[in-house]
Design a protein around this motif. Structure first.
Motif, PDB file in Angstrom:
ATOM      1  N   PHE A  65       0.832  -1.202   0.000  1.00  0.00           N
ATOM      2  CA  PHE A  65       0.000   0.000   0.000  1.00  0.00           C
ATOM      3  C   PHE A  65       0.866   1.252   0.000  1.00  0.00           C
ATOM      4  CE2 PHE A  65      -2.433   3.209   2.568  1.00  0.00           C
ATOM      5  CZ  PHE A  65      -3.320   3.559   1.554  1.00  0.00           C
ATOM      6  N   LEU A  95      -8.006   2.531  -4.101  1.00  0.00           N
ATOM      7  CA  LEU A  95      -7.833   1.135  -3.697  1.00  0.00           C
ATOM      8  C   LEU A  95      -8.090   0.960  -2.205  1.00  0.00           C
ATOM      9  CD1 LEU A  95      -4.616   0.202  -5.716  1.00  0.00           C
ATOM     10  CD2 LEU A  95      -6.999  -0.246  -6.311  1.00  0.00           C
ATOM     11  N   LEU A  96      -7.677   1.956  -1.407  1.00  0.00           N
ATOM     12  CA  LEU A  96      -7.938   1.910   0.030  1.00  0.00           C
ATOM     13  C   LEU A  96      -9.447   1.913   0.282  1.00  0.00           C
ATOM     14  CD1 LEU A  96      -6.998   2.002   2.970  1.00  0.00           C
ATOM     15  CD2 LEU A  96      -6.889   4.501   2.780  1.00  0.00           C
ATOM     16  N   ALA A 124      -8.438  -5.467  -3.708  1.00  0.00           N
ATOM     17  CA  ALA A 124      -7.769  -4.191  -3.927  1.00  0.00           C
ATOM     18  C   ALA A 124      -6.486  -4.387  -4.736  1.00  0.00           C
ATOM     19  CB  ALA A 124      -7.458  -3.522  -2.595  1.00  0.00           C
ATOM     20  N   SER A 125      -5.762  -5.464  -4.470  1.00  0.00           N
ATOM     21  CA  SER A 125      -4.518  -5.745  -5.200  1.00  0.00           C
ATOM     22  C   SER A 125      -4.797  -6.008  -6.671  1.00  0.00           C
ATOM     23  CB  SER A 125      -3.808  -6.959  -4.580  1.00  0.00           C
ATOM     24  OG  SER A 125      -3.440  -6.708  -3.238  1.00  0.00           O
ATOM     25  N   GLY A 149     -10.480  -8.238   1.219  1.00  0.00           N
ATOM     26  CA  GLY A 149     -10.292  -6.838   0.857  1.00  0.00           C
ATOM     27  C   GLY A 149      -8.932  -6.602   0.238  1.00  0.00           C
ATOM     28  N   SER A 150      -7.912  -7.239   0.800  1.00  0.00           N
ATOM     29  CA  SER A 150      -6.550  -7.100   0.286  1.00  0.00           C
ATOM     30  C   SER A 150      -6.421  -7.678  -1.111  1.00  0.00           C
ATOM     31  CB  SER A 150      -5.565  -7.808   1.227  1.00  0.00           C
ATOM     32  OG  SER A 150      -5.607  -7.260   2.526  1.00  0.00           O
ATOM     33  N   ILE A 186     -11.747   0.789  -1.788  1.00  0.00           N
ATOM     34  CA  ILE A 186     -12.252  -0.527  -2.177  1.00  0.00           C
ATOM     35  C   ILE A 186     -12.002  -1.533  -1.064  1.00  0.00           C
ATOM     36  CG2 ILE A 186     -11.882  -2.470  -3.764  1.00  0.00           C
ATOM     37  CD1 ILE A 186     -11.262  -0.388  -5.947  1.00  0.00           C
ATOM     38  N   PHE A 187     -10.785  -1.516  -0.522  1.00  0.00           N
ATOM     39  CA  PHE A 187     -10.424  -2.406   0.580  1.00  0.00           C
ATOM     40  C   PHE A 187     -11.362  -2.197   1.772  1.00  0.00           C
ATOM     41  CE2 PHE A 187      -8.226  -2.600   4.689  1.00  0.00           C
ATOM     42  CZ  PHE A 187      -7.845  -3.933   4.730  1.00  0.00           C
TER      43      PHE A 187
END
Length: 216
Positions: A126, A140-141, A161-162, A157-158, A143-144
């Motif tokens: 991140f 992305l944060l 987001a990845s 979540g990780s 979305i997570f």
């Protein structure tokens, strides 16, 4: 001549990033508690398992350390590569930081100082994402956060987001080199969550705030 110098410096930033990343914060913090978090909970040397095993204070220290080493690696990588004449690096803008950042993530996952048994590298990832493109990083944060809020699965979540990182980079038009590095980062993150994916599929993955009863 300059291209040879570029290659040497690129190798140097990868080595530096890897060695910095290998300073696994959860294992270092765990030493102050007399606990190896790899022997507890999920067995993962990362923030989530540190939170479950050692508590909030230890988790905060891990968050700070994991993010800091990603930021420092990225900055050092760019500083070292930027010392090469612009004519050589014009089309490779940011490659030093991205290479060092990816190496730091690899170091976190497979730390040379701790028997190559580390964490999943999400916090360090991140930090590197924010350095590469802070606007995309904040998306992305978000979305997570939404995924975790709905499901209570940090791993899910990780992972999502990845995977969204290279997709978002392509949509945003960040450039070929950027997209390649973002894809490598995503692959590293998903690969390190292989066991979590299996547990998510069979319903045994621990939710946020839930204690892990067995190693996995």
């Amino acid at each position: 001549m300059y291209m040879g110098l570029f290659v040497i410096k690129l190798v140097a930033v990868v080595v530096i990033g890897y060695l910095l990343g290998s300073l696994n914060t959860s294992l270092i913090v765990g030493k102050f508690y007399g606990t190896d978090v790899r022997k507890h909970g999920s067995g993962n040397a990362g923030m989530t398992n540190t939170l479950r095993t050692l508590g909030k204070a230890a988790a905060v220290m891990v968050i700070a350390g994991d993010i800091l080493k990603g930021v420092i690696s990225y900055l050092l990588g760019n500083i070292i590569i930027s010392s090469i004449p612009a004519s050589i690096t014009l089309d490779l803008a940011g490659i030093g930081g991205m290479a060092a950042g990816i190496a730091a993530i690899a170091g976190h996952n497979w730390p040379v100082y701790f028997g190559f048994k580390g964490g999943k590298g999400i916090l360090t990832s991140f930090a590197v994402v924010l350095m590469m493109d802070w606007k995309l990083g904040l998306i992305l944060l978000g979305i997570f956060a939404v995924i975790v809020a709905i499901t209570r699965y940090v791993s899910l979540g990780s992972i999502i987001a990845s995977v969204a990182f290279p997709i978002g980079a392509a949509i945003k038009g960040n450039g070929t080199i950027f997209i390649i590095f973002s894809a490598v980062l995503a692959v590293l993150a998903v690969a390190r969550h292989k066991a979590n994916i299996g547990r998510l599929l069979n319903g045994s993955e621990a939710k946020l705030g839930q204690k892990k009863k067995t190693n996995g």
